[in-house]
Scaffold this motif. Structure first.
Motif, short mmCIF file in Angstrom:
data_model
loop_
_atom_site.label_atom_id
_atom_site.label_comp_id
_atom_site.label_asym_id
_atom_site.label_seq_id
_atom_site.Cartn_x
_atom_site.Cartn_y
_atom_site.Cartn_z
N ASP A 119 30.62 32.87 51.50
CA ASP A 119 31.72 32.66 50.55
C ASP A 119 31.80 33.89 49.64
N SER A 133 33.89 34.98 47.72
CA SER A 133 34.49 34.77 46.40
C SER A 133 33.44 34.48 45.33
N ARG A 134 32.24 34.11 45.76
CA ARG A 134 31.18 33.85 44.79
C ARG A 134 30.90 35.07 43.93
N GLY A 148 35.40 37.13 43.67
CA GLY A 148 36.61 36.51 43.17
C GLY A 148 37.62 36.24 44.28
N PRO A 149 38.86 35.92 43.93
CA PRO A 149 39.85 35.45 44.90
C PRO A 149 40.56 36.53 45.71
N ASP A 150 40.36 37.80 45.36
CA ASP A 150 41.09 38.87 46.02
C ASP A 150 40.62 39.02 47.48
N PRO A 151 41.50 38.81 48.47
CA PRO A 151 41.09 38.90 49.87
C PRO A 151 40.57 40.28 50.26
N GLN A 211 37.03 40.55 49.07
CA GLN A 211 36.18 39.73 49.92
C GLN A 211 35.92 40.41 51.26
#
Length: 223
Positions: free
Chosen positions: A117, A119-120, A123-126, A129
């Protein structure tokens, strides 16, 4: 020992080398399936035995709880010394056994908490990630290469006897960036894990707990 061990685990997960060790030791055990990455309901199954809500966790017939895959494997090997799944304490191989049993979770296994994961940490930015996934894949491959450069395998990683280190590496090397990359950076270790894959004592076990599905060396059991 008549009572069974209880393992909190899941298919293809870090519980698999522990289950493989118990299979070789011919010790009875039951598995409580708890793929904790699937969310709160699965994590709740493990919360009572591991506050991190992670697998694997082993409950012994005496009611003692042990977490951390490397710790469980070392404990089992030492609990049943006649099986020779670890060098004894007075063996010249013991220090290297402990070194690599700690190296795998500290340098490689721990990165899967991020990879599972991104995003841990990202964050939410693809795009962030994706960079995390790529960077951790490179770091894992680099660490396998470091281990390859420090070992002189025989039939197995520490010589001519299979140990829980071989089981551990055989499983963790199937996770990202998958076995094909592992073979490229650690070819001699690759020969060893192929031997573990083909061990007839584990044929039924592998088929049930981490099957060699089509394309598994590049995709893993789950695709």
């Amino acid at each position: 020992m008549n009572q069974a061990y209880t393992i909190y685990g899941a298919l293809g997960s870090g519980s698999v080398p522990v289950e493989a060790a118990l299979t070789l030791l011919k010790q009875p055990y039951t598995v409580i399936e708890a793929p904790t990455w699937e969310g709160a309901a699965q994590q709740a199954k493990v919360a009572g035995v591991n506050p991190l809500k992670q697998i694997p966790a082993l409950v012994t017939p005496d009611g003692e709880t042990i977490t951390e895959s490397a710790a469980i494997l070392i404990w089992l090997a030492d609990r049943f010394p006649e099986a020779r799944l670890a060098p004894p304490v007075d063996s010249p191989l013991r220090a290297q056994f402990l070194r690599w049993m700690v190296f795998v979770p500290a340098s490689i296994y721990a990165l899967f908490w991020v990879r599972d994961d991104p995003s841990r940490l990202g964050g939410p930015d693809p795009e962030v990630q994706a960079r995390i996934k790529a960077a951790t894949a490179e770091r894992i491959a680099e660490c396998w290469g470091m281990m390859e450069g420090q070992l002189d395998p025989g039939g197995y990683l520490l010589g001519e006897e299979l140990t829980v280190l071989d089981l551990y590496v055989a499983v963790v090397s199937r996770w990202g960036p998958r076995r094909k990359r592992f073979y490229a950076v650690a070819p001699r270790m690759g020969e060893v894990v192929r031997r573990v894959d083909a061990d007839p004592r584990l044929a039924t076990f592998w088929a049930e707990r981490f099957p060699f599905v089509e394309g598994w060396e590049s995709k893993g059991a789950a695709g």
